[in-house]
Design a protein around this motif. Structure first.
Motif, PDB file in Angstrom:
ATOM      1  N   ALA A 359       1.972  11.826 -90.033  1.00  0.00           N
ATOM      2  CA  ALA A 359       1.835  11.295 -91.108  1.00  0.00           C
ATOM      3  C   ALA A 359       0.313  11.304 -91.253  1.00  0.00           C
ATOM      4  CB  ALA A 359       2.844   9.733 -91.501  1.00  0.00           C
ATOM      5  N   ARG A 361      -2.475  10.212 -94.672  1.00  0.00           N
ATOM      6  CA  ARG A 361      -2.763   9.855 -95.355  1.00  0.00           C
ATOM      7  C   ARG A 361      -4.016   9.930 -96.123  1.00  0.00           C
ATOM      8  NH1 ARG A 361      -0.816   7.362 -91.045  1.00  0.00           N
ATOM      9  NH2 ARG A 361       1.221   5.608 -91.406  1.00  0.00           N
ATOM     10  N   SER A 415      -3.482   5.985-102.974  1.00  0.00           N
ATOM     11  CA  SER A 415      -3.294   6.411-101.898  1.00  0.00           C
ATOM     12  C   SER A 415      -1.955   6.517-101.843  1.00  0.00           C
ATOM     13  CB  SER A 415      -3.575   4.644-101.102  1.00  0.00           C
ATOM     14  OG  SER A 415      -2.915   4.684 -99.575  1.00  0.00           O
ATOM     15  N   VAL A 417       0.733   8.661 -98.376  1.00  0.00           N
ATOM     16  CA  VAL A 417       1.337   8.681 -97.574  1.00  0.00           C
ATOM     17  C   VAL A 417       2.469   9.791 -97.314  1.00  0.00           C
ATOM     18  CG1 VAL A 417       2.352   8.436 -94.926  1.00  0.00           C
ATOM     19  CG2 VAL A 417       0.682   6.397 -96.842  1.00  0.00           C
TER      20      VAL A 417
END
Length: 430
Positions: A359, A361, A415, A417
């Motif tokens: 992933a 981020r 934030s 992801v």
């Protein structure tokens, strides 16, 4: 196909016949008029047969008239063609009515050829509109009734009926074949219409997605540009008004240069978007290179020119272009919101991107003032929330997630992801 004069090209007889065969009898245009003409034509043919053929009659009084029926025979014969007018609406009642008139006609031993067209038309209509099993049962019943009547007239006529019974079976099976062919054509047309509807829905969906993409691009571009131009203009105005006697021309020139550079960058991105719209191409076609992680330093430099302190850290290798573009746009929108709503002259924004565990981020935090809930930064209705909505949509477009809200120590935090594809060795795709 249309001719050069704009008129529709004429339809040939072959096409008309095939259209009549494949058309549903219940939905055919001018059905009543056409059936009335058919009944009239059949009556004319029956009259000719009754007048010019003996029809196998064995009655002496009929033979003396050259095979022609008398008044009662004419009434039964011509009356058998009257129900043909309603054959499409009531196929089975029409067949019963025809049989009810033809049976006594044959029993009186008049010309046996004359009512044949009426019987064939009624049988064909039942076959082409009914189920095959019912059609076969109806044919057997009609043939049995006709054979019984002929046996009462003469054995010769009964044998003759058995000899020509193949024509009755041929008419019935021809009607069944036409019915199956119509069902086949109807199924093909239905599949074609369903496929066309699917294509139209897919086209509408793509148009909606493209409009949403363009709306996001324009929002990110214009909101970012207008915010930076506004901040840079405010800086230039402050420098001009702070101390006119000691004008810092270098600071004013830097602010104006920053404004010009921001406008040039925005103009280039806007031109790319408009070229895609003018060419009518779908998303991702002919757009040129997508913005990616390599463009993040330029975003940070632009935000610094607006007075914010930007700390950028990228700990991620190359990512798929779609993921890189989504991350770029989210960072762009987050920086724009921080500059617009931070509320501090010494605003500090930290941008961190790192990859790992399949992933990517992205974290953007600032130490601005958010306790008043003004505007988009606090997800209040002042800006209708288009910025946060756009960031979430961009994250979902590549299978990611996004959270945004006030930070634990004040300020605002974004934030996100993004999942990354994994190659066969289990490592992140590069």
């Amino acid at each position: 196909m249309q001719s050069t004069t704009g008129r529709t090209a004429p339809v040939g007889w072959g096409e008309r016949i095939m259209a009549a065969i494949t058309r549903d009898p219940g939905s055919a245009p001018h059905a009543l008029r056409n059936d009335a003409l058919l009944a009239l034509t059949g009556a004319v043919i029956a009259t000719a047969l009754a007048l010019f053929t003996d029809g196998g009659s064995t009655r002496p009084d009929v033979l003396d008239q050259g095979g022609r029926p008398n008044a009662l025979g004419w009434a039964l014969l011509l009356g058998a063609y009257v129900p043909i007018v309603w054959r499409r609406r009531r196929p089975m009642p029409v067949l019963v009515a025809v049989v009810a008139l033809v049976v006594p006609y044959h029993a009186l031993d008049y010309n046996h050829n004359a009512p044949t067209p009426a019987a064939y038309i009624a049988l064909y209509t039942v076959a082409v509109t009914g189920r095959p099993l019912r059609t076969i049962a109806t044919g057997v019943v009609v043939l049995g009734i006709a054979l019984s009547v002929m046996l009462t007239v003469s054995m010769h006529q009964a044998v003759e009926l058995l000899r020509i019974s193949g024509w009755i079976a041929a008419v019935l099976f021809f009607g069944i074949d036409v019915r199956f062919y119509r069902q086949y054509v109807s199924a093909i047309v239905e599949r074609a219409e369903r496929a066309e509807r699917t294509r139209e829905e897919e086209a509408r969906r793509r148009v909606a997605e493209e409009r949403l993409r363009v709306a996001r691009d324009l929002h990110d571009l214009l909101a970012h540009t207008i915010t930076l131009v506004g901040v840079q203009t405010a800086v230039a105005a402050h420098v001009l008004a702070a101390d006119p006697d000691r004008l810092d021309r270098a600071a004013v020139a830097r602010s104006l240069d920053d404004i010009a550079e921001t406008c040039r960058t925005a103009r280039g991105e806007l031109r790319t978007t408009l070229e895609v719209l003018r060419e009518g191409q779908g998303a991702g076609e002919g757009r040129g290179p997508l913005p990616g992680l390599a463009g993040l330093p330029d975003l940070a430099a632009t935000a610094r020119a607006s007075g914010a302190e930007v700390e950028l850290e990228v700990r991620a290798d190359e990512v798929p272009p779609a993921v890189g573009a989504a991350a770029y746009r989210i960072v762009q929108e987050a920086l724009t919101n921080a500059v617009r709503h931070g509320g501090r002259k010494d605003l500090t924004v930290r941008v961190l991107l790192y990859g790992g565990e399949g992933a990517l981020r992205v974290e953007v935090t600032d130490d601005g003032v958010t306790d008043d809930g003004v505007g988009e930064h606090g997800d209040a209705p002042a800006d209708c929330g288009f910025g946060l909505v756009g960031m979430r949509e961009r994250a979902r477009s590549v299978g990611g997630t996004l959270d945004a809200g006030p930070g634990e120590n004040g300020g605002f935090t974004v934030s996100a992801v993004f999942p990354l594809p994994v190659n066969r060795k289990g490592e992140e795709a590069r």
